[in-house]
Enzyme design. Sequence first.
Site, PDB file in Angstrom:
ATOM      1  N   TRP A   1       0.813  -1.219   0.000  1.00  0.00           N
ATOM      2  CA  TRP A   1       0.000   0.000   0.000  1.00  0.00           C
ATOM      3  C   TRP A   1       0.848   1.271   0.000  1.00  0.00           C
ATOM      4  O   TRP A   1       0.396   2.325  -0.401  1.00  0.00           O
ATOM      5  CB  TRP A   1      -0.992   0.011   1.163  1.00  0.00           C
ATOM      6  N   CYS A   2       2.087   1.198   0.431  1.00  0.00           N
ATOM      7  CA  CYS A   2       2.955   2.375   0.540  1.00  0.00           C
ATOM      8  C   CYS A   2       3.748   2.585  -0.757  1.00  0.00           C
ATOM      9  O   CYS A   2       4.484   1.688  -1.189  1.00  0.00           O
ATOM     10  CB  CYS A   2       3.916   2.191   1.708  1.00  0.00           C
ATOM     11  N   PRO A   3       3.640   3.763  -1.370  1.00  0.00           N
ATOM     12  CA  PRO A   3       4.369   4.005  -2.620  1.00  0.00           C
ATOM     13  C   PRO A   3       5.890   3.983  -2.448  1.00  0.00           C
ATOM     14  O   PRO A   3       6.607   3.578  -3.366  1.00  0.00           O
ATOM     15  CB  PRO A   3       3.885   5.383  -3.079  1.00  0.00           C
TER      16      PRO A   3
ATOM     17  N   ARG B   1       6.906   0.396  -2.569  1.00  0.00           N
ATOM     18  CA  ARG B   1       6.864  -0.078  -3.964  1.00  0.00           C
ATOM     19  C   ARG B   1       8.102   0.382  -4.730  1.00  0.00           C
ATOM     20  O   ARG B   1       8.670  -0.368  -5.521  1.00  0.00           O
ATOM     21  CB  ARG B   1       5.597   0.407  -4.661  1.00  0.00           C
TER      22      ARG B   1
END
Length: 124
Positions: free
Chosen positions: A38-40, A43
């Site tokens: 969920w965390c950019p 990613r």
Amino acid sequence: MLLPLKESLESTLANVAKNETLFVAYLASVDPRTKQPWCPTVRAALPLFNNAFNSSKKLNVVHVYVGNMPQWKTPHNEFRVKFGISAVPTLGKYTRDAQGNLKTSLLVDYDCLDANKFSKFIDI
């Protein structure tokens, strides 16, 4: 080399041998809708992590997922409380010295995206 977390993180860290280093990648959990963390920032950091650790037999890493966004944001999240993790991604470096003391170093948040800081941190 990516190692499975076979037991609790506390047990895994307690079993780090003398003169050995274990890396722990603290990551955002995968969102079931997108199949991505969920965390950019997580990613963005994963390709750097995967490239470094998958290409080396000397570097051992375990991935630990800190929870979904609401779980992570609570001040009582176990990784915040037990391990002092303040942001994801965080790369923990746990080294047991010859006297048996466990030394901890952390590379936190956007520093994980800096290739120079990352390389220096993992000593490559």
